[in-house]
Design a protein around this motif. Structure first.
Motif, PDB file in Angstrom:
ATOM      1  N   GLU A 107      56.083 -36.441  29.320  1.00  0.00           N
ATOM      2  CA  GLU A 107      56.377 -37.353  28.209  1.00  0.00           C
ATOM      3  C   GLU A 107      55.757 -38.733  28.429  1.00  0.00           C
ATOM      4  O   GLU A 107      55.131 -39.300  27.527  1.00  0.00           O
ATOM      5  CB  GLU A 107      57.893 -37.489  28.033  1.00  0.00           C
ATOM      6  CG  GLU A 107      58.274 -38.368  26.862  1.00  0.00           C
ATOM      7  CD  GLU A 107      59.788 -38.524  26.698  1.00  0.00           C
ATOM      8  OE1 GLU A 107      60.177 -39.322  25.833  1.00  0.00           O
ATOM      9  OE2 GLU A 107      60.558 -37.865  27.428  1.00  0.00           O
ATOM     10  N   ILE A 108      55.904 -39.283  29.608  1.00  0.00           N
ATOM     11  CA  ILE A 108      55.392 -40.630  29.877  1.00  0.00           C
ATOM     12  C   ILE A 108      53.859 -40.645  29.885  1.00  0.00           C
ATOM     13  O   ILE A 108      53.235 -41.625  29.479  1.00  0.00           O
ATOM     14  CB  ILE A 108      55.989 -41.205  31.183  1.00  0.00           C
ATOM     15  CG1 ILE A 108      55.735 -42.710  31.276  1.00  0.00           C
ATOM     16  CG2 ILE A 108      55.478 -40.502  32.407  1.00  0.00           C
ATOM     17  CD1 ILE A 108      56.480 -43.385  32.420  1.00  0.00           C
ATOM     18  N   THR A 109      53.251 -39.529  30.296  1.00  0.00           N
ATOM     19  CA  THR A 109      51.792 -39.430  30.273  1.00  0.00           C
ATOM     20  C   THR A 109      51.287 -39.314  28.833  1.00  0.00           C
ATOM     21  O   THR A 109      50.336 -40.002  28.446  1.00  0.00           O
ATOM     22  CB  THR A 109      51.317 -38.231  31.117  1.00  0.00           C
ATOM     23  OG1 THR A 109      51.780 -38.418  32.466  1.00  0.00           O
ATOM     24  CG2 THR A 109      49.812 -38.110  31.114  1.00  0.00           C
ATOM     25  N   LYS A 110      51.931 -38.470  28.027  1.00  0.00           N
ATOM     26  CA  LYS A 110      51.542 -38.330  26.620  1.00  0.00           C
ATOM     27  C   LYS A 110      51.716 -39.634  25.852  1.00  0.00           C
ATOM     28  O   LYS A 110      50.981 -39.912  24.912  1.00  0.00           O
ATOM     29  CB  LYS A 110      52.340 -37.213  25.942  1.00  0.00           C
ATOM     30  CG  LYS A 110      51.865 -35.834  26.296  1.00  0.00           C
ATOM     31  CD  LYS A 110      52.664 -34.777  25.556  1.00  0.00           C
ATOM     32  CE  LYS A 110      52.167 -33.393  25.895  1.00  0.00           C
ATOM     33  NZ  LYS A 110      52.953 -32.342  25.241  1.00  0.00           N
ATOM     34  N   ALA A 111      52.697 -40.458  26.269  1.00  0.00           N
ATOM     35  CA  ALA A 111      52.927 -41.747  25.618  1.00  0.00           C
ATOM     36  C   ALA A 111      51.863 -42.779  26.006  1.00  0.00           C
ATOM     37  O   ALA A 111      51.839 -43.877  25.460  1.00  0.00           O
ATOM     38  CB  ALA A 111      54.322 -42.272  25.972  1.00  0.00           C
ATOM     39  N   GLY A 112      50.999 -42.423  26.953  1.00  0.00           N
ATOM     40  CA  GLY A 112      49.942 -43.333  27.379  1.00  0.00           C
ATOM     41  C   GLY A 112      50.420 -44.439  28.298  1.00  0.00           C
ATOM     42  O   GLY A 112      49.732 -45.442  28.486  1.00  0.00           O
ATOM     43  N   VAL A 113      51.595 -44.263  28.887  1.00  0.00           N
ATOM     44  CA  VAL A 113      52.199 -45.290  29.739  1.00  0.00           C
ATOM     45  C   VAL A 113      51.813 -45.105  31.208  1.00  0.00           C
ATOM     46  O   VAL A 113      51.456 -46.062  31.889  1.00  0.00           O
ATOM     47  CB  VAL A 113      53.739 -45.271  29.578  1.00  0.00           C
ATOM     48  CG1 VAL A 113      54.418 -46.138  30.609  1.00  0.00           C
ATOM     49  CG2 VAL A 113      54.121 -45.714  28.170  1.00  0.00           C
ATOM     50  N   MET A 114      51.866 -43.879  31.699  1.00  0.00           N
ATOM     51  CA  MET A 114      51.636 -43.623  33.124  1.00  0.00           C
ATOM     52  C   MET A 114      50.151 -43.705  33.452  1.00  0.00           C
ATOM     53  O   MET A 114      49.337 -42.982  32.892  1.00  0.00           O
ATOM     54  CB  MET A 114      52.166 -42.239  33.503  1.00  0.00           C
ATOM     55  CG  MET A 114      52.052 -41.932  34.982  1.00  0.00           C
ATOM     56  SD  MET A 114      53.089 -42.955  36.020  1.00  0.00           S
ATOM     57  CE  MET A 114      54.687 -42.257  35.663  1.00  0.00           C
ATOM     58  N   LYS A 123      54.293 -52.064  26.753  1.00  0.00           N
ATOM     59  CA  LYS A 123      54.163 -53.200  25.834  1.00  0.00           C
ATOM     60  C   LYS A 123      54.903 -54.426  26.348  1.00  0.00           C
ATOM     61  O   LYS A 123      54.521 -55.553  26.064  1.00  0.00           O
ATOM     62  CB  LYS A 123      54.620 -52.823  24.428  1.00  0.00           C
ATOM     63  CG  LYS A 123      56.082 -52.451  24.327  1.00  0.00           C
ATOM     64  CD  LYS A 123      56.476 -52.027  22.929  1.00  0.00           C
ATOM     65  CE  LYS A 123      57.925 -51.586  22.957  1.00  0.00           C
ATOM     66  NZ  LYS A 123      58.312 -50.879  21.773  1.00  0.00           N
ATOM     67  N   ASP A 124      55.994 -54.205  27.124  1.00  0.00           N
ATOM     68  CA  ASP A 124      56.764 -55.326  27.670  1.00  0.00           C
ATOM     69  C   ASP A 124      57.673 -54.817  28.790  1.00  0.00           C
ATOM     70  O   ASP A 124      57.731 -53.626  29.074  1.00  0.00           O
ATOM     71  CB  ASP A 124      57.574 -56.025  26.578  1.00  0.00           C
ATOM     72  CG  ASP A 124      58.494 -55.092  25.807  1.00  0.00           C
ATOM     73  OD1 ASP A 124      58.891 -54.024  26.345  1.00  0.00           O
ATOM     74  OD2 ASP A 124      58.820 -55.415  24.655  1.00  0.00           O
ATOM     75  N   LYS A 125      58.381 -55.745  29.410  1.00  0.00           N
ATOM     76  CA  LYS A 125      59.251 -55.389  30.531  1.00  0.00           C
ATOM     77  C   LYS A 125      60.382 -54.462  30.088  1.00  0.00           C
ATOM     78  O   LYS A 125      60.777 -53.574  30.848  1.00  0.00           O
ATOM     79  CB  LYS A 125      59.819 -56.654  31.166  1.00  0.00           C
ATOM     80  CG  LYS A 125      60.591 -56.380  32.432  1.00  0.00           C
ATOM     81  CD  LYS A 125      61.039 -57.669  33.100  1.00  0.00           C
ATOM     82  CE  LYS A 125      61.767 -57.397  34.392  1.00  0.00           C
ATOM     83  NZ  LYS A 125      62.204 -58.642  35.041  1.00  0.00           N
ATOM     84  N   GLU A 148      62.259 -50.880  42.242  1.00  0.00           N
ATOM     85  CA  GLU A 148      61.921 -52.295  42.111  1.00  0.00           C
ATOM     86  C   GLU A 148      60.753 -52.358  41.141  1.00  0.00           C
ATOM     87  O   GLU A 148      59.693 -51.782  41.398  1.00  0.00           O
ATOM     88  CB  GLU A 148      61.518 -52.879  43.464  1.00  0.00           C
ATOM     89  CG  GLU A 148      61.127 -54.342  43.385  1.00  0.00           C
ATOM     90  CD  GLU A 148      60.728 -54.905  44.729  1.00  0.00           C
ATOM     91  OE1 GLU A 148      59.942 -55.863  44.733  1.00  0.00           O
ATOM     92  OE2 GLU A 148      61.186 -54.403  45.775  1.00  0.00           O
ATOM     93  N   LEU A 149      60.948 -53.026  40.020  1.00  0.00           N
ATOM     94  CA  LEU A 149      59.930 -53.088  38.978  1.00  0.00           C
ATOM     95  C   LEU A 149      59.265 -54.454  39.014  1.00  0.00           C
ATOM     96  O   LEU A 149      59.948 -55.481  38.916  1.00  0.00           O
ATOM     97  CB  LEU A 149      60.562 -52.842  37.606  1.00  0.00           C
ATOM     98  CG  LEU A 149      59.584 -52.772  36.443  1.00  0.00           C
ATOM     99  CD1 LEU A 149      58.682 -51.554  36.560  1.00  0.00           C
ATOM    100  CD2 LEU A 149      60.342 -52.752  35.129  1.00  0.00           C
ATOM    101  N   ARG A 150      57.945 -54.471  39.149  1.00  0.00           N
ATOM    102  CA  ARG A 150      57.206 -55.728  39.235  1.00  0.00           C
ATOM    103  C   ARG A 150      56.045 -55.707  38.259  1.00  0.00           C
ATOM    104  O   ARG A 150      55.275 -54.739  38.224  1.00  0.00           O
ATOM    105  CB  ARG A 150      56.649 -55.911  40.653  1.00  0.00           C
ATOM    106  CG  ARG A 150      57.643 -55.737  41.781  1.00  0.00           C
ATOM    107  CD  ARG A 150      58.338 -56.987  42.211  1.00  0.00           C
ATOM    108  NE  ARG A 150      57.480 -58.066  42.604  1.00  0.00           N
ATOM    109  CZ  ARG A 150      57.113 -58.337  43.850  1.00  0.00           C
ATOM    110  NH1 ARG A 150      57.520 -57.561  44.844  1.00  0.00           N
ATOM    111  NH2 ARG A 150      56.356 -59.366  44.113  1.00  0.00           N
ATOM    112  N   GLU A 151      55.914 -56.764  37.487  1.00  0.00           N
ATOM    113  CA  GLU A 151      54.742 -56.894  36.615  1.00  0.00           C
ATOM    114  C   GLU A 151      53.550 -57.285  37.480  1.00  0.00           C
ATOM    115  O   GLU A 151      53.667 -58.118  38.392  1.00  0.00           O
ATOM    116  CB  GLU A 151      54.957 -57.939  35.529  1.00  0.00           C
ATOM    117  CG  GLU A 151      53.795 -58.016  34.555  1.00  0.00           C
ATOM    118  CD  GLU A 151      54.033 -58.933  33.366  1.00  0.00           C
ATOM    119  OE1 GLU A 151      53.060 -59.193  32.642  1.00  0.00           O
ATOM    120  OE2 GLU A 151      55.176 -59.377  33.169  1.00  0.00           O
TER     121      GLU A 151
END
Length: 125
Positions: free
Chosen positions: A34-41, A86-88, A111-114
């Motif tokens: 799902e996350i790959t199809k969404a273009g996020v990963m 798109k955002d945090k 731990e999430l880091r921009e």
């Protein structure tokens, strides 16, 4: 869109993939699809144990090294995910969903880091 690095933190000696429930691999696979199809990963992987790691340090003008395992460390980075969101808030939502697919008796953190984007230099881009 900004990129985020999700560092998956585990207590290395308390998690055994053989101890996972029967549906764990399927849930994780579905989320990654799902996350790959969404273009996020952009990239993701687990890391080998700290017993196979080496830490390098810079101190007093010298580089030092220490081979693992690192017994003084309780929590280690066990994997990572590189995401473009798109955002945090979106990055946090994917990270939350990632944690929720794990067995309830495991302790896993993220731990999430921009990622700080470097300005483009002339002639690049």
């Amino acid at each position: 869109m900004p990129r985020y690095l999700s560092l998956v933190r585990i207590q290395e000696n308390t998690i055994d993939i053989e101890d996972a429930d029967a549906g764990f691999q399927e849930r994780m696979g579905a989320l990654f699809e799902e996350i790959t199809k969404a273009g996020v990963m952009l990239d993701t992987a687990g890391l080998k144990p700290t017993a196979e790691a080496t830490r390098l340090t810079w101190s007093d003008g010298k580089v030092g090294s220490t081979d693992g395992p690192f017994t003084e460390t309780k929590e280690v980075v066990g994997g990572y995910a590189l995401m473009r969101c798109k955002d945090k808030a979106e990055a946090l939502e994917w990270s939350r969903r990632f944690l929720e697919v794990h067995p309830k008796h495991w302790t896993v953190g993220v731990e999430l880091r921009e990622i700080e984007e470097m300005p483009e230099r002339e002639g690049e881009g």
